[in-house]
Each structure stands twice: as C-alpha cells, then as structure tokens.
Motif scaffolding. Sequence first.
Motif, mmCIF file in Angstrom:
data_model
loop_
_atom_site.group_PDB
_atom_site.id
_atom_site.type_symbol
_atom_site.label_atom_id
_atom_site.label_comp_id
_atom_site.label_asym_id
_atom_site.label_seq_id
_atom_site.Cartn_x
_atom_site.Cartn_y
_atom_site.Cartn_z
ATOM 1 N N SER A 422 2.805 -34.947 -17.100
ATOM 2 C CA SER A 422 4.015 -34.125 -16.964
ATOM 3 C C SER A 422 3.582 -32.706 -16.658
ATOM 4 O O SER A 422 2.763 -32.123 -17.377
ATOM 5 N N PHE A 423 4.104 -32.128 -15.580
ATOM 6 C CA PHE A 423 3.675 -30.810 -15.116
ATOM 7 C C PHE A 423 4.893 -29.911 -15.000
ATOM 8 O O PHE A 423 5.878 -30.275 -14.363
ATOM 9 N N SER A 424 4.859 -28.710 -15.612
ATOM 10 C CA SER A 424 6.047 -27.844 -15.593
ATOM 11 C C SER A 424 5.660 -26.387 -15.450
ATOM 12 O O SER A 424 4.598 -25.959 -15.892
ATOM 13 N N LEU A 425 6.571 -25.635 -14.818
ATOM 14 C CA LEU A 425 6.470 -24.182 -14.693
ATOM 15 C C LEU A 425 7.683 -23.583 -15.383
ATOM 16 O O LEU A 425 8.811 -24.034 -15.165
ATOM 17 N N SER A 426 7.482 -22.581 -16.210
ATOM 18 C CA SER A 426 8.571 -22.008 -17.003
ATOM 19 C C SER A 426 9.731 -21.593 -16.108
ATOM 20 O O SER A 426 9.552 -21.060 -15.005
ATOM 21 N N THR A 427 10.947 -21.842 -16.576
ATOM 22 C CA THR A 427 12.153 -21.484 -15.816
ATOM 23 C C THR A 427 12.948 -20.400 -16.527
ATOM 24 O O THR A 427 14.118 -20.195 -16.248
ATOM 25 N N GLY A 428 12.318 -19.709 -17.462
ATOM 26 C CA GLY A 428 13.021 -18.653 -18.202
ATOM 27 C C GLY A 428 12.996 -17.335 -17.438
ATOM 28 O O GLY A 428 13.014 -17.287 -16.211
#
Length: 563
Positions: A422-428
């Motif tokens: 699972s790969f994610s980039l912050s969306t805040g």
Amino acid sequence: QQEVIRHLRLAEAMLDSGRLSPPDMAYLRRFAQRVSRATGCRVTLIDSTGRVLVDSDIAPSQIGRLDNHLHRPEVQAALKHPEGTAVRYSVSLGRSFVYACRKLGEPAWGFLRLALPEEIVGKHIGAFRLRLLGVGVIIGVVAALAWMIHLSRMYQDIQQLRIGVQPISPRSQKVTLPHPSDPELAAFSHRLERQFSRLLRELQSLDREKNELRTILASIKDGIIAIDAHRRIMLCNEVARQMLDDLPRNPAQRYFYQVIRNPHLHSLINRFFEQPFLMNDRIETDQGTVLEVDIVPFREGDASGPGAVVVLRDVTQMHQLEKIRRDFVANVSHEFKTPLTAVRGYAETLLDWALERSQMRRKYVEKILQHAIQLENLVNDLLQLARIERMSRPELQPFDPLPILREVAETYREAARRKGLSFSLSTGEAPPTILGEPEMFRSILANLIDNAIKYTPSGGSVAISWAVEENSCTFMVRDTGIGIPQSEQERIFERFYRVDKARSRSIGGTGLGLSIVKHLAELQQAEVWVNSEENQGSCFGVVFQVDKLSGNLAVNRKIDEGN
C-alpha cells in the motif's frame, strides 16, 4: 656545614643500632623527634634502597609519597666518604637546607641525614658578620690613627667606585665607572670597566638568542622537549605541555621520568638512552589524541653522552583518515567481490554444461544480469557519494517541495504495487516553501522511498507525509517493514553498513543510500532522524528550514486544489 656534621655525629652516637634491622619504626620516630628538638635540625632515616622510613618534619602518613632519596647528592656523597654534604632546595618541604648524611653500618643498613634550614644558617652567618665587623672597626680605628689622610682619600675613591658600579642587565646601554685619583685604583677601574663592557655584550647576545629561541619555539606547531645526557628536561614548549596535559607548568631541570606519565612515550625515551639512535613511533594519549614521536640525539658541550630532542606532532586527523581509507577500501573490495564471484560462477556453469539447456541458460543469464545491475548500482552510488563529498555547500534557495513529492511518489508507486504494498502520499495541508536545493531534495526522497519499498514485505505499507512547525518542515517516509534494532540505529548512516547484510544483498541494496541521504541533508543544513522498532517498521524524517521571506506557509491549502 661543620655544625650540622657535629650534630650528625652526636645523633649517630645516640642511635641504638640494635633497633635498625629489622627497623623498630616507633623507636626511630621517637629518636628523630628527640634529636630534632635537641639540635633544631630536620632528621631523616633512609634505608639502603633510598626509601624514606622516618622524617621529623613530615607526618608518617605522608612518608610514602616522598620520592626515592638514593640519588640525593648528600646520600651519594655518603656512599663514597664518611659524611656527605649538600646545600639545596627541598621539593618535599619547599625550603632550602644544609644537609649532612652518614652511612649506617657495614654493609650499609641505610643512612642518617640531618638538615638545617638555610635561614638558620643565615642567622649564624649574620652573627659572625657582626663579630667580624666589630673586629674590622677596631682594626680600622687603629690603622686610621696612623694612616688617616691616606685611607681617607682611598676611602673616597672606593666609595666613588662602589657608587659607580650598578647592576648590569641586558637592557643596559653602556658601562661607565669613575676614575679615582689613586693610580692603582684608577688602573683597576679601567680594567673593571672593560670587563663589565665585555660582560654586557655577552649578556645582550645571550638575551637576543634566548628571545629568538623563545619566539621560534612558540611559533612551532610541534611539541618539543629537550632532555640532557643526565635525563633532565632542559626545555619544553607550550605545545608539548598541551599535547601531554599532565606535564607540570615548568618541568625544566626535573628528570623526565618524574613528569612524563605516558607509559609509551616513557618507554621510547628509555630505549633511546639505552641505544641512542633516531627513533620514530606513534603514541596515544589518555584523551585519544594520536601523536607521532621523533627522538633525535644531540651533543651538549663536553657531556659524557648524547641528549635527546623529542618532537611531538598531532596526527590524530591523519590517523582517522587512514583508518577511514582502509575501511573504505576493504568495504568496496568486499562489495565488488560478492557479485563478481556470483557472475563468474554462473558464467562458468553456463560454459560447463548449462548452455545446452534453454531453461537453465535463461535462469543463469537472468542471475548474471541481476548481479551486473547490482554492480552498476554500486558504482553509481559510489560515484554519486564521491561527487557529494567533493561538493561545496550550495546556496540555499526557496522552492515548493510539493511538485517534487508528487513526481517521486508517482515514480515509485508502480514498484510498490508490483510488490503488493500500500503506497500513499499525504492529502492534508500542503507543505510550505522550504530552503534547500531541489535536485538534492529529490535524491533524498528517492533513496528513502526506495529503501522503504525494498525492506517492506508484501502486504505492508509505505506512506509519505510531512509535519509543519514554526520554522521547519519535517518530511517523513514511514513503512511497516522489518525495522531496525535500537542498537544498530546509530550506525545505519555509515557507508556500507547494513543491519542484515545477506538480506540487503538479496534485494539489491548497496549500503550507500542512507549515507548519501545524510550527506545531502547536511549540505542543505537539514537534519535526518530515524525512529524504528524491529519487526514493526521504520520512520525516516528530514527536517528542512522554512522560507520565512516567501510567506508561503500554505495555510489551509489542500494538495488537491489546482489539480
């Protein structure tokens, strides 16, 4: 001295020799105190090895701290003559004494030594001078009756000479004496003036040489210690005292073994005096400083043997660089040897029998390609690290890190998907404008994300995020991988250091990625940290300075805006 010798002989007669061997310490202390009170002298009993047993002026608890007295001048003289005498300064009590010493027994059981403070001797001399002055006055009065006029004129001439003779120092410009009317005194005045003028020139020359030597020694970066043929220190410059910080403030005229405590240096100097030839070695001080030592002989006048000049040079940095170089060569050799051995093994297998089997041929060629890629990655990382270490600190510029974050994340997203991560980039909230160098920032992110993907097993996750503070922004790469033991975390930024070397090589790691990250961060005045727990995952963070002038803190700005 005769008075001290007389007291010494009386004290020897009072001494009960039956209590000397073995020594009755209580009796000897009472004896020393009794003789000291009776004579006013300091009484010392010394055994045949030079160890002080009793001293009337020093407490018994302090006796053990005294230096060995076997080589004291008066003791050495007592070995050769019935009595040995000396007038010298006592280091133990900080006063000058007139010493007299006598050997006890045949063969010598030890020594009995009496010492009278020099100031008491001075009082006796003063009294003697007063008596002598009285006699002189009487003789002068009698002579004056017969030779009043002649002596009066001579007295005036002598007074002129006495007034004219001033203390001579190197700063004196010229020596001029009065010329008396008496012919003999006038001739004496001329000779004395010439002698004083010659002495003044020599003093001035010596003073210049002394100042030049002091200036030269102060300007030399090396420590210098000169030791005479009798093993006494002649001079020691300030640099040497700083390198060997246990040296006293003024070690001159003391034996080197009394002031130099470093055992290695002590041994080198002893070896030099046993066989005087050029010596070179390295020693390490208690503070970890590495010193290169050169000892060369020199001749001092008509001395019986050569002296030693000890030159100390601080080579701590050079020593560390040599160690780093040796470690680097060993590591690089090892890192190249492993894949090259594998490539050679697969190639030899192909040549021996696997070329005819298509399935095995393909498998071995893929293995060769895999190790060739690993070698290429290692060479590329080494070249990049070499460029970074040669690089001067760049001029920091403000830039928006968000486009680089998106670009690097997209680059590695497919690699993470293929591994089942699972790969994610912050969306805040979007990160603010930071100070740094964009390409270096890109390389830091790429290395951290690449490491996270490599060391996270299938089913895990890799997340990229950031945290904004007043003056800084921390970019974090968090994974749920194998983690790093607490004991290994201080060394993971060293070149070629791996926690699990076998696993690292199997996944293609070079051991240089985190070292590159650290160097790139330092060049941008950024700070790298790691927080990890074994088998739970790791989080690497890089703290960058926020650009205050741009005012781009991106408050309430979302990543999705403008997409």
